[in-house]
Design an enzyme around this catalytic site. Structure first.
Site, mmCIF file in Angstrom:
data_model
loop_
_atom_site.group_PDB
_atom_site.id
_atom_site.type_symbol
_atom_site.label_atom_id
_atom_site.label_comp_id
_atom_site.label_asym_id
_atom_site.label_seq_id
_atom_site.Cartn_x
_atom_site.Cartn_y
_atom_site.Cartn_z
ATOM 1 N N ASP A 1 -18.539 3.364 -9.209
ATOM 2 C CA ASP A 1 -17.101 3.083 -9.293
ATOM 3 C C ASP A 1 -16.722 2.287 -10.542
ATOM 4 O OD1 ASP A 1 -16.669 4.445 -6.947
ATOM 5 O OD2 ASP A 1 -16.780 2.665 -5.692
ATOM 6 N N ARG B 1 -9.797 16.715 -2.705
ATOM 7 C CA ARG B 1 -11.190 16.271 -2.849
ATOM 8 C C ARG B 1 -12.144 17.043 -1.921
ATOM 9 N NH1 ARG B 1 -11.475 9.920 -3.269
ATOM 10 N NH2 ARG B 1 -13.562 10.445 -3.973
ATOM 11 N N LYS C 1 -13.962 -3.257 -0.242
ATOM 12 C CA LYS C 1 -13.277 -2.118 0.387
ATOM 13 C C LYS C 1 -14.231 -1.353 1.303
ATOM 14 C CE LYS C 1 -11.426 1.109 -2.440
ATOM 15 N NZ LYS C 1 -11.762 2.531 -2.205
ATOM 16 N N SER C 2 -15.419 -1.052 0.817
ATOM 17 C CA SER C 2 -16.376 -0.279 1.627
ATOM 18 C C SER C 2 -16.682 -1.001 2.931
ATOM 19 C CB SER C 2 -17.689 -0.103 0.858
ATOM 20 O OG SER C 2 -17.496 0.684 -0.280
HETATM 21 C C1 S3P Z 1 -18.160 4.593 -1.086
HETATM 22 C C2 S3P Z 1 -19.064 5.421 -1.686
HETATM 23 C C3 S3P Z 1 -18.874 5.975 -3.037
HETATM 24 C C4 S3P Z 1 -17.809 5.224 -3.825
HETATM 25 C C5 S3P Z 1 -16.589 4.968 -3.006
HETATM 26 C C6 S3P Z 1 -16.921 4.150 -1.775
HETATM 27 C C7 S3P Z 1 -18.431 4.109 0.282
HETATM 28 O O1 S3P Z 1 -18.483 7.329 -2.931
HETATM 29 O O2 S3P Z 1 -17.472 5.924 -4.990
HETATM 30 O O3 S3P Z 1 -15.628 4.262 -3.767
HETATM 31 O O4 S3P Z 1 -17.742 3.162 0.741
HETATM 32 O O5 S3P Z 1 -19.344 4.646 0.926
HETATM 33 P P1 S3P Z 1 -19.550 8.534 -2.849
HETATM 34 O O6 S3P Z 1 -20.280 8.429 -1.574
HETATM 35 O O7 S3P Z 1 -18.707 9.779 -2.919
HETATM 36 O O8 S3P Z 1 -20.417 8.364 -4.052
#
Ligand code: S3P
Length: 436
Positions: free
Chosen positions: A315, A123, A22-23
């Site tokens: 996560d 959020r 996803k990222s």
């Molecule tokens: C992500 C960073 C994380 C993670 C999120 C995806 C990203 O969040 O929890 O699911 O793609 O950069 P945080 O940066 O708030 O820790």
């Protein structure tokens, strides 16, 4: 509101693949959109979160073609080619999309507004707005939350910013704004967080260096389109690593999983708990490492999760809490207050579900204490509420491997934000997840 009814099973096995990361999928659309030329993406995650980013990039004038299953072609418009959207950009449930887009849009010549679903509208957004304002961006939030309004035409300047929380989203938002800044931008991290943005920027020809807890970006004159291959999402694979550990059977293989070391803290945590996991067949997908993960059943034991591993497994905690409930002895998680500001308050919501299933746990300000019960039926079965949080819904689905009776999981529509066809992949591993 759709629910899952998960039926107790005891055995998992076989060989499965999980959908794309996803990222990395979000980032491929954003960077592909502001590159020069055509970026081809394979293994793209066609989930609701990434489709929110796709819609937003389209609304900003980027042509994105879906050329086949999990394949997209992004026609980049160049660093200065985005056009104003004629409506607020709806990022749905996707925190990553909203925070990274805030960074990207800070450097544009036009105004933008970002909104989201009821979870995203609650959020915190000041964590990105504050450093971006220090760079010269003009951003408004509503009591620190969305809508996020970004005024165009600001001239940004590079900053040196020490992150108050370990967050890849905040780091990435600053780096994306840094593409448009005068001078270099440096982000100092209190702990290592996922580095997909840095790796992908390099693939697009941008100069980013990292070391000694600092990431430094020199603004490029252009980004050059490239081909990207998205590995399987480690965070989606995590459910099956834990299923393979707490279930019975001769072993489960998850193929083609991204094993970027900034994401694999769960492997270290599970190893400390006595899991039988092997990472084999190492290869690479462009800038990202990939491997197959083999897991066999093991009697886990409770541990105090080392705090330095928390950001590297951020996560994976909902699923890890299920593993902890099946372990011998107590598991203690501390230094994880970030879990309270995810898609739901993951400490409170998991604790409510565990308690409803007969598992003893104590909620802490920054974590949880879980009493493991190493027996075949750890979870009583019954009703749990995922509070619309995809990872909580999937975590209670794998609990069916140690459940005395079916578990009904309420409000599971958002599983589609990260893991389309979760019930199908779960069935291939031997689970019985019925969508109702
Ligand atoms: C992500 C960073 C994380 C993670 C999120 C995806 C990203 O969040 O929890 O699911 O793609 O950069 P945080 O940066 O708030 O820790």
């Amino acid at each position: 509101m759709p629910n899952y009814l998960v039926h107790p099973v005891t055995t998992v096995g076989g060989s499965i693949r999980v959908p794309g990361d996803k990222s990395i999928s979000h980032r491929s659309l954003m960077l592909g959109g502001i590159a020069e030329g055509v970026t081809e993406v394979r293994g793209f995650l066609e989930s609701e979160d990434c489709l929110s980013t796709m819609k937003a990039m389209r609304a900003l004038g980027v042509r994105v073609e879906q050329t086949g299953p999990q394949e997209v072609r992004v026609h980049g418009v160049g660093l200065h080619g985005l056009k104003p959207a004629n409506h607020p950009l709806d990022m749905g449930n996707a925190g990553t999309a909203m925070r990274l887009m805030t960074g990207l849009l800070s450097g544009q010549s036009f105004d933008s507004e970002l909104i989201g679903d009821s979870s995203l509208m609650r959020r915190p957004m000041e964590r990105v707005a504050k450093p971006l304002r220090e760079m010269g961006a003009q951003i408004e939030t509503l009591d620190g939350k969305p809508p996020v309004r970004i005024k165009g035409g600001a001239q940004l300047a590079g900053i040196r910013y020490e992150l108050p929380v370990a967050s890849a989203q905040v780091k990435s938002a600053i780096l994306l704004a840094g593409l448009y800044a005068n001078g270099a931008t440096t982000v100092i991290e209190p702990a290592v967080t996922r580095d997909h943005t840095e790796r992908m920027l390099q693939s697009f020809g941008c100069s980013v260096s990292a070391g000694h807890g600092e990431v430094r970006l020199t603004p490029p004159t252009r980004l050059e389109a490239c081909s990207l291959e998205v590995p399987g999402d480690f965070s989606s694979a995590a459910f099956f690593m834990i299923a393979g550990s707490i279930g019975q059977g001769s072993g489960l293989t998850i193929s083609g999983v991204g094993v970027n070391p900034t994401r694999t803290g769960l492997l270290d945590i599970l190893a400390l708990m006595g899991a039988d996991l092997r990472v084999v067949n190492h290869r690479s997908a462009g800038a990202e490492p990939v491997a197959d993960i083999e897991v066999r059943p093991a009697q886990l034991k409770g541990i105090h999760v080392p705090e330095h591993l928390v950001p590297l497994a951020i996560d994976e905690f909902p699923a890890l809490f299920i593993a902890a409930a099946c372990a011998e002895g107590e598991t203690l998680v501390t230094g994880a207050e970030e879990l309270r500001v995810k898609e739901s308050d993951r400490i409170a919501v998991m604790a409510a579900g565990l308690t409803a299933m007969g598992v003893q746990c104590e909620v802490l300000k920054d974590g949880i204490r879980i009493q493991g019960r190493p027996q075949s039926a750890v979870f009583s079965g019954g009703e749990v509420d995922s509070h619309g949080d995809h990872r909580i819904a999937m975590s209670f689905a794998i609990a069916s491997l140690r459940a005395a009776a079916p578990i009904r999981i309420a409000d599971v529509a958002n599983v589609a934000t990260s893991f389309p066809n979760f019930p199908g992949v779960a069935a291939a591993a031997g689970l019985k997840v019925e969508l109702q």
